[in-house]
Write an enzyme that holds these catalytic residues in place. Structure first.
Site, PDB file in Angstrom:
ATOM      1  N   ASN A 191     -48.628  10.913  15.752  1.00 21.41           N
ATOM      2  CA  ASN A 191     -49.978  11.050  15.209  1.00 21.41           C
ATOM      3  C   ASN A 191     -50.643   9.685  15.219  1.00 21.41           C
ATOM      4  O   ASN A 191     -50.477   8.879  14.305  1.00 21.41           O
ATOM      5  CB  ASN A 191     -49.919  11.613  13.783  1.00 21.41           C
ATOM      6  CG  ASN A 191     -49.485  13.062  13.766  1.00 21.41           C
ATOM      7  OD1 ASN A 191     -50.259  13.960  14.108  1.00 21.41           O
ATOM      8  ND2 ASN A 191     -48.231  13.294  13.388  1.00 21.41           N
ATOM      9  N   GLU A 192     -51.381   9.424  16.276  1.00 26.02           N
ATOM     10  CA  GLU A 192     -51.984   8.115  16.503  1.00 26.02           C
ATOM     11  C   GLU A 192     -53.249   7.940  15.653  1.00 26.02           C
ATOM     12  O   GLU A 192     -53.755   8.906  15.055  1.00 26.02           O
ATOM     13  CB  GLU A 192     -52.329   7.957  17.988  1.00 26.02           C
ATOM     14  CG  GLU A 192     -51.130   8.002  18.921  1.00 26.02           C
ATOM     15  CD  GLU A 192     -50.293   6.733  18.899  1.00 26.02           C
ATOM     16  OE1 GLU A 192     -50.420   5.927  17.947  1.00 26.02           O
ATOM     17  OE2 GLU A 192     -49.491   6.532  19.838  1.00 26.02           O
ATOM     18  N   PRO A 193     -53.776   6.705  15.575  1.00 25.10           N
ATOM     19  CA  PRO A 193     -55.035   6.477  14.847  1.00 25.10           C
ATOM     20  C   PRO A 193     -56.120   7.471  15.258  1.00 25.10           C
ATOM     21  O   PRO A 193     -56.318   7.734  16.448  1.00 25.10           O
ATOM     22  CB  PRO A 193     -55.399   5.049  15.258  1.00 25.10           C
ATOM     23  CG  PRO A 193     -54.078   4.384  15.469  1.00 25.10           C
ATOM     24  CD  PRO A 193     -53.221   5.441  16.105  1.00 25.10           C
ATOM     25  N   SER A 222     -56.009  10.580  13.935  1.00 26.83           N
ATOM     26  CA  SER A 222     -55.455  11.910  13.636  1.00 26.83           C
ATOM     27  C   SER A 222     -56.000  12.431  12.308  1.00 26.83           C
ATOM     28  O   SER A 222     -56.094  11.698  11.331  1.00 26.83           O
ATOM     29  CB  SER A 222     -53.923  11.852  13.581  1.00 26.83           C
ATOM     30  OG  SER A 222     -53.390  11.540  14.844  1.00 26.83           O
ATOM     31  N   THR A 230     -48.551   1.835  21.322  1.00 25.90           N
ATOM     32  CA  THR A 230     -47.362   2.687  21.304  1.00 25.90           C
ATOM     33  C   THR A 230     -46.661   2.648  22.657  1.00 25.90           C
ATOM     34  O   THR A 230     -45.427   2.561  22.731  1.00 25.90           O
ATOM     35  CB  THR A 230     -47.751   4.134  20.959  1.00 25.90           C
ATOM     36  OG1 THR A 230     -48.351   4.157  19.660  1.00 25.90           O
ATOM     37  CG2 THR A 230     -46.540   5.047  20.974  1.00 25.90           C
TER      38      THR A 230
END
Length: 644
Positions: free
Chosen positions: A176-178, A180, A195
């Site tokens: 869940n990346e920035p 999300s 990432t």
């Protein structure tokens, strides 16, 4: 709600319901801190085992949400140990993994399917039907159905009882990346560049890292009844601070965990180092015991806060910044003078000691005048990148300097660079062996492992570069040692555990040289962990040798690598460099041509190593100067390790 407890030794560290817990006024997530990741991992594994057994006693299924990456490996190792040695059964466990790369075949060694079986599932008695990992081979419209089905399976199992998490430097949990959303469910996501950079070593370069992944969503994670997040190492310290002390934000998805009612962060001292209670404890606890080390740390920090040099600080500066406790037995003038002298005495242009001089206030001994020195370098360029100026000074000042390269560093040589050398070799002396290497390099697929012959070529490339640098500094070839520690020579990013064979090689060299000084890399921010294993090998060797008579005259100095320098208050020896010496260090780094352009494992800093090293050294000199010390072009810092 019942309190959930993590235990270390005989100390209970309990979690309190949301709204009641407050370790400090800055922290918004319960966290427990351990000396190292091994201790923390053992405690987490014990909590998982207790939950499994509690569920078994009630004839219930235990639903675990599992993470991948380096953080949970020791937890899984401990669970496997408990299964083998203590009879822990996983027969009632249902597992759901957080994520998987897309596209990704299950058989690929970089897949999380492979990871989980390698580290856990192949070694326990879990029913294969109860193992659930997102499928990295689905495509097109089938992906949406697959994600919906994953959510249905979690709900059908009764929801997740215990969710294990790691944390990425972007603040991602799962993938869940920035950006999300807190209501997000299992879905496909595009991976953040950072990432992918962090994953690059495992994939032998960022170009091989998939750009997408399937991940459980934030809402899926938050639905777990218990969450434990693991954070290890100083690399994670900045994002841990943002997550634990910052505001809830979609730009740092892990901050959503502040709203979970049963979440604990389990950290080691490195990961916790930026939290306020560790970074600036005087802002938290007025009853501190002011040790010499803490006083030095506080005064350096105070200079930064006020923009003043040490000798300019006043009583008001101390009182206004939570440091009034320092003034109970002495005034600011006395404090300032003591700190100024402490820092001044760390500075020396004679890292091997200055002959015929009073060494009372110098960091090193004057005698013996000519010392035997070993510089341990984890990779074949850490010596010149990290302490090239000091290295040069030691040789110039007449010491018997030995360089010990602990690993071959072969995996950091690109295929393009290796092919260039192989084709040159063929043009000079054609052979079937050289042609086989060329063929292997030309037919190699992404993320394939190198055959032995290619690894040997890459290792020889780095050896040749190392000789070029040591000869530039005037070191005889007989004083250059290539240890090729066995733990490293796997041909893959994943290394073996440290073994007695590694330690014996270190012991033999130290016993042969009988050094008065040892320099070693104390930089644990190395992105693929080799530095730490090399340092552990040294510490183990010192433990074996500490009773030898010659070791009583041996001092050990730790340097930092290309990523970080010691904090100013930690430095015990600072070696200044003139502009000419900075250039000489740069030229020695340039000898390592295979690492100069397009380095494979450089972390999130795109600058070349020589640029990073110079800026770091100049920044150290600037910091000393701002504190009131003399102005130098650059400085290298060292901390002494006391093994006796």
């Amino acid at each position: 709600m019942e309190s959930t407890t993590l235990k270390k030794s005989n100390v209970d560290i309990s979690y309190h319901p949301a709204g009641r817990f407050e370790e400090t006024r800055f922290e918004k997530i319960h966290n427990t801190i351990f000396e190292n990741s091994s201790d923390g991992s053992a405690v987490v594994a014990k909590e998982i085992a207790d939950l499994i057994q509690q569920k078994q006693a009630n004839n219930e299924k235990c639903v675990l949400g599992l993470a991948t990456g380096s953080s949970p490996i020791r937890v899984y190792r401990e669970l496997v140990r408990m299964h083998n040695e203590e009879g822990l059964s996983f027969s009632n466990v249902i597992s759901f993994n957080l994520d998987e790369y897309l596209p990704m075949e299950k058989e690929n060694k970089q897949s999380y399917h492979f990871f989980m079986h390698e580290h856990l599932f192949d070694h326990i008695d879990i029913d294969p039907k109860n193992v659930h990992i997102p499928n990295g081979t689905v495509s097109g419209e089938a992906i949406i159905e697959h994600c919906l089905d994953y959510e249905k399976k979690i709900k059908a199992a009764g929801g997740i009882d215990f969710q294990l998490l790691g944390i990425g430097r972007t603040g991602h949990v799962g993938f869940n990346e920035p950006g999300s959303h807190h209501n997000s469910a299992t879905r496909v996501i595009t991976l953040d560049h950072i990432t992918r950079v962090d994953a690059a070593p495992a994939f032998l370069g960022i170009n091989n890292v998939p750009r997408r992944a399937i991940t459980m969503g934030i809402a899926t994670v938050m639905s777990a009844r218990r969450i434990v997040l693991l954070g290890w190492g100083s690399n994670k310290a900045p994002i841990i601070k943002k997550t634990v002390e910052g505001d809830i934000s979609s730009q740092v998805p892990a901050t959503y965990l502040q709203e979970h009612r049963n979440c604990t962060f389990v950290l080691d001292t490195g990961a916790a180092s930026e939290l306020t209670r560790h970074k600036t404890p005087w802002l938290v606890d007025e009853s501190l015991t002011w040790t010499a080390a803490l006083t030095a740390k506080a005064i350096v920090w105070l200079c930064g806060q006020t923009g003043k040099s040490i000798l300019s600080l006043t009583d008001k500066d101390y009182n206004d910044n939570g440091m009034s406790g320092l003034l109970t037995s002495q005034d600011s003038y006395d404090l300032n003078i003591k700190m100024f002298n402490r820092l001044q005495h760390t500075i020396t242009g004679w890292p091997g000691g200055k002959p015929n001089a009073d060494d009372t206030n110098r960091p090193e001994r004057a005698q013996p005048v000519n010392k035997r020195v070993i510089i341990f370098s984890p990779h074949p360029d850490d010596d010149v990148i990290s302490m090239g100026g000091t290295f040069d000074r030691l040789v110039t000042q007449g010491h018997d300097v030995h360089i010990a390269y602990q690993t071959s560093g072969n995996i950091a040589v690109s295929d393009t660079e290796a092919l260039k050398f192989a084709e040159i070799s063929k043009s000079i002396n054609p052979s079937e062996n050289v042609q086989a290497i060329i063929d292997a390099l030309k037919t190699k697929k992404d993320a394939d492992y190198d055959p032995v012959e290619v690894r040997k070529l890459k290792g020889n490339i780095r050896r040749g570069e190392s000789y070029a640098a040591t000869r530039y500094f005037g070191v005889e070839d007989t004083n250059v040692h290539f240890l090729d520690l066995p733990f490293y020579e796997t041909g893959t990013i994943k290394k073996n555990d440290l073994s007695q064979a590694d330690i014996d090689i270190m012991v033999d060299l130290i016993a042969e040289v009988k050094p008065h000084q040892i320099y070693a890399a104390g930089d644990l921010a190395d992105p693929h962990g080799t530095h730490k294993i090399c340092l552990d090998a040294l510490f183990a060797a010192l433990e074996e040798l500490k009773d030898k008579e010659y070791m009583k005259d041996c001092w050990v100095w730790l340097y930092r690598g290309a990523w970080h320098e010691w904090d100013i208050d930690e430095i015990e020896m600072a070696v200044p460099m003139s502009p000419d010496q900075v250039l000489r260090k740069r030229m020695a780094i340039f000898c390592h041509q295979s690492q100069k352009d397009g380095v494979m494992f450089q972390g999130d800093d795109s600058r070349e190593f020589w640029m990073r090293a110079e800026e770091r050294n100049k920044d150290t000199a600037r910091k000393y100067n701002k504190l009131g010390m003399a102005e130098y072009e650059a400085m290298e810092g060292f901390v002494r390790y006391h093994f006796i």
